[in-house]
Design a protein around this motif. Sequence first.
Motif, PDB file in Angstrom:
ATOM      1  N   LEU A  22      50.708  51.377   2.227  1.00  0.00           N
ATOM      2  CA  LEU A  22      50.475  50.086   2.866  1.00  0.00           C
ATOM      3  C   LEU A  22      51.243  50.001   4.189  1.00  0.00           C
ATOM      4  O   LEU A  22      50.765  49.414   5.158  1.00  0.00           O
ATOM      5  N   GLN A  23      52.423  50.602   4.213  1.00  0.00           N
ATOM      6  CA  GLN A  23      53.272  50.496   5.393  1.00  0.00           C
ATOM      7  C   GLN A  23      52.907  51.456   6.511  1.00  0.00           C
ATOM      8  O   GLN A  23      53.139  51.159   7.686  1.00  0.00           O
ATOM      9  N   ASN A  24      52.324  52.620   6.167  1.00  0.00           N
ATOM     10  CA  ASN A  24      52.054  53.591   7.237  1.00  0.00           C
ATOM     11  C   ASN A  24      50.582  53.760   7.587  1.00  0.00           C
ATOM     12  O   ASN A  24      50.259  54.412   8.577  1.00  0.00           O
ATOM     13  N   GLY A  25      49.683  53.194   6.772  1.00  0.00           N
ATOM     14  CA  GLY A  25      48.265  53.205   7.109  1.00  0.00           C
ATOM     15  C   GLY A  25      47.600  54.561   7.081  1.00  0.00           C
ATOM     16  O   GLY A  25      46.587  54.766   7.779  1.00  0.00           O
ATOM     17  N   LEU A  26      48.104  55.512   6.303  1.00  0.00           N
ATOM     18  CA  LEU A  26      47.514  56.851   6.265  1.00  0.00           C
ATOM     19  C   LEU A  26      46.276  56.941   5.382  1.00  0.00           C
ATOM     20  O   LEU A  26      45.542  57.920   5.447  1.00  0.00           O
ATOM     21  N   VAL A  27      46.056  55.928   4.533  1.00  0.00           N
ATOM     22  CA  VAL A  27      44.868  55.894   3.675  1.00  0.00           C
ATOM     23  C   VAL A  27      44.122  54.595   3.964  1.00  0.00           C
ATOM     24  O   VAL A  27      44.722  53.527   4.040  1.00  0.00           O
ATOM     25  N   ALA A  28      42.813  54.687   4.110  1.00  0.00           N
ATOM     26  CA  ALA A  28      42.003  53.520   4.430  1.00  0.00           C
ATOM     27  C   ALA A  28      42.126  52.451   3.344  1.00  0.00           C
ATOM     28  O   ALA A  28      42.158  52.775   2.149  1.00  0.00           O
ATOM     29  N   PRO A  29      42.192  51.167   3.735  1.00  0.00           N
ATOM     30  CA  PRO A  29      42.327  50.076   2.752  1.00  0.00           C
ATOM     31  C   PRO A  29      41.244  50.075   1.680  1.00  0.00           C
ATOM     32  O   PRO A  29      41.530  49.752   0.527  1.00  0.00           O
ATOM     33  N   ASP A  30      40.007  50.448   2.035  1.00  0.00           N
ATOM     34  CA  ASP A  30      38.953  50.426   1.027  1.00  0.00           C
ATOM     35  C   ASP A  30      39.174  51.482  -0.057  1.00  0.00           C
ATOM     36  O   ASP A  30      38.828  51.266  -1.221  1.00  0.00           O
ATOM     37  N   LEU A  31      39.788  52.614   0.312  1.00  0.00           N
ATOM     38  CA  LEU A  31      40.098  53.633  -0.687  1.00  0.00           C
ATOM     39  C   LEU A  31      41.209  53.153  -1.618  1.00  0.00           C
ATOM     40  O   LEU A  31      41.159  53.360  -2.835  1.00  0.00           O
ATOM     41  N   LEU A  32      42.231  52.506  -1.046  1.00  0.00           N
ATOM     42  CA  LEU A  32      43.322  51.970  -1.866  1.00  0.00           C
ATOM     43  C   LEU A  32      42.814  50.865  -2.784  1.00  0.00           C
ATOM     44  O   LEU A  32      43.161  50.824  -3.971  1.00  0.00           O
ATOM     45  N   ALA A  33      41.981  49.978  -2.236  1.00  0.00           N
ATOM     46  CA  ALA A  33      41.443  48.881  -3.040  1.00  0.00           C
ATOM     47  C   ALA A  33      40.561  49.407  -4.159  1.00  0.00           C
ATOM     48  O   ALA A  33      40.620  48.924  -5.298  1.00  0.00           O
ATOM     49  N   GLY A  34      39.735  50.404  -3.870  1.00  0.00           N
ATOM     50  CA  GLY A  34      38.891  50.992  -4.909  1.00  0.00           C
ATOM     51  C   GLY A  34      39.709  51.601  -6.024  1.00  0.00           C
ATOM     52  O   GLY A  34      39.401  51.429  -7.212  1.00  0.00           O
ATOM     53  N   ALA A  35      40.781  52.305  -5.656  1.00  0.00           N
ATOM     54  CA  ALA A  35      41.660  52.910  -6.663  1.00  0.00           C
ATOM     55  C   ALA A  35      42.366  51.833  -7.479  1.00  0.00           C
ATOM     56  O   ALA A  35      42.540  51.973  -8.692  1.00  0.00           O
ATOM     57  N   LEU A  36      42.759  50.748  -6.828  1.00  0.00           N
ATOM     58  CA  LEU A  36      43.438  49.657  -7.539  1.00  0.00           C
ATOM     59  C   LEU A  36      42.486  48.942  -8.496  1.00  0.00           C
ATOM     60  O   LEU A  36      42.883  48.587  -9.620  1.00  0.00           O
ATOM     61  N   ASN A  37      41.248  48.722  -8.089  1.00  0.00           N
ATOM     62  CA  ASN A  37      40.290  48.087  -8.996  1.00  0.00           C
ATOM     63  C   ASN A  37      40.008  48.970 -10.212  1.00  0.00           C
ATOM     64  O   ASN A  37      39.867  48.474 -11.333  1.00  0.00           O
ATOM     65  N   ASN A  38      39.959  50.271 -10.014  1.00  0.00           N
ATOM     66  CA  ASN A  38      39.818  51.184 -11.149  1.00  0.00           C
ATOM     67  C   ASN A  38      41.048  51.122 -12.048  1.00  0.00           C
ATOM     68  O   ASN A  38      40.934  51.206 -13.278  1.00  0.00           O
ATOM     69  N   PHE A  39      42.211  50.972 -11.424  1.00  0.00           N
ATOM     70  CA  PHE A  39      43.455  50.867 -12.183  1.00  0.00           C
ATOM     71  C   PHE A  39      43.467  49.605 -13.020  1.00  0.00           C
ATOM     72  O   PHE A  39      43.908  49.614 -14.179  1.00  0.00           O
ATOM     73  N   LYS A  40      42.960  48.512 -12.473  1.00  0.00           N
ATOM     74  CA  LYS A  40      42.905  47.271 -13.247  1.00  0.00           C
ATOM     75  C   LYS A  40      42.017  47.440 -14.476  1.00  0.00           C
ATOM     76  O   LYS A  40      42.349  46.997 -15.579  1.00  0.00           O
ATOM     77  N   ARG A  88      48.240  44.399   8.172  1.00  0.00           N
ATOM     78  CA  ARG A  88      46.783  44.311   8.058  1.00  0.00           C
ATOM     79  C   ARG A  88      46.250  45.088   6.858  1.00  0.00           C
ATOM     80  O   ARG A  88      45.263  44.686   6.240  1.00  0.00           O
ATOM     81  N   ALA A  89      46.893  46.204   6.541  1.00  0.00           N
ATOM     82  CA  ALA A  89      46.450  46.997   5.394  1.00  0.00           C
ATOM     83  C   ALA A  89      46.609  46.204   4.100  1.00  0.00           C
ATOM     84  O   ALA A  89      45.708  46.181   3.255  1.00  0.00           O
ATOM     85  N   ALA A  90      47.763  45.538   3.924  1.00  0.00           N
ATOM     86  CA  ALA A  90      48.005  44.748   2.715  1.00  0.00           C
ATOM     87  C   ALA A  90      47.010  43.594   2.617  1.00  0.00           C
ATOM     88  O   ALA A  90      46.486  43.295   1.534  1.00  0.00           O
ATOM     89  N   GLU A  91      46.729  42.947   3.733  1.00  0.00           N
ATOM     90  CA  GLU A  91      45.767  41.848   3.741  1.00  0.00           C
ATOM     91  C   GLU A  91      44.368  42.351   3.398  1.00  0.00           C
ATOM     92  O   GLU A  91      43.639  41.717   2.619  1.00  0.00           O
TER      93      GLU A  91
END
Length: 204
Positions: free
Chosen positions: A96-114, A189-192
């Motif tokens: 989230l702090q360095n922006g090396l992974v696109a937000p949509d990839l992080l969000a997709g992984a988090l939704n799978n985690f949920k 912006r990534a966290a948002e």
Amino acid sequence: MIVDLHSAEMIGRGSSRVCYVHPGDALKCIKITYVDNASISREELRHYNRFSRRRISWDMMSRTYGYVRTTLGKGVVFSLSRDYDGSISRTLEYYLQNGLVAPDLLAGALNNFKRYLIRERIVVRELKADNLVYQRLTPSCGKIVIIDGVGNNEFLPLANYSSLFARRTVRRKWGKFRHSLPEHYPANRAAEAVASMLHDELGE
């Protein structure tokens, strides 16, 4: 046997424990409690033993291998997530702090985690970005793994015994996590972006 940690690689240090790469197994780590509170690991292992009896999937949660004696005191052994290139997986906070992974990839992984948490009825004390790692499986694909914070801090821990209450608790804590991201990482912006793409309810 006593594991020598004096030259072991330190991975990180939290509010109560410090974590080292296991010198005898690169796919494991050892957590040492440095505060005078032995109940931290004991309570955590109680929950892990409950999960083991239920035969849950460990796909998105660091697995424990019990206590071990070390040169720095009593420790607990856990599995260690590594990326496809062999490097130690970094926390969600790092990405989230360095922006090396696109937000949509992080969000997709988090939704799978949920979905994983709800399916396996895994209750945590609190979901935080520094307790989750993003394990890169390929250059463009990854998954979330929880490495700390497992347990139930509810006054009435009904979720430990009821599937219905467990799922309700997961959904409630997920909602708090989703709404806390922009607050914990203001002007990020990534966290948002990630928070805006997280699902409040399974199946959204």
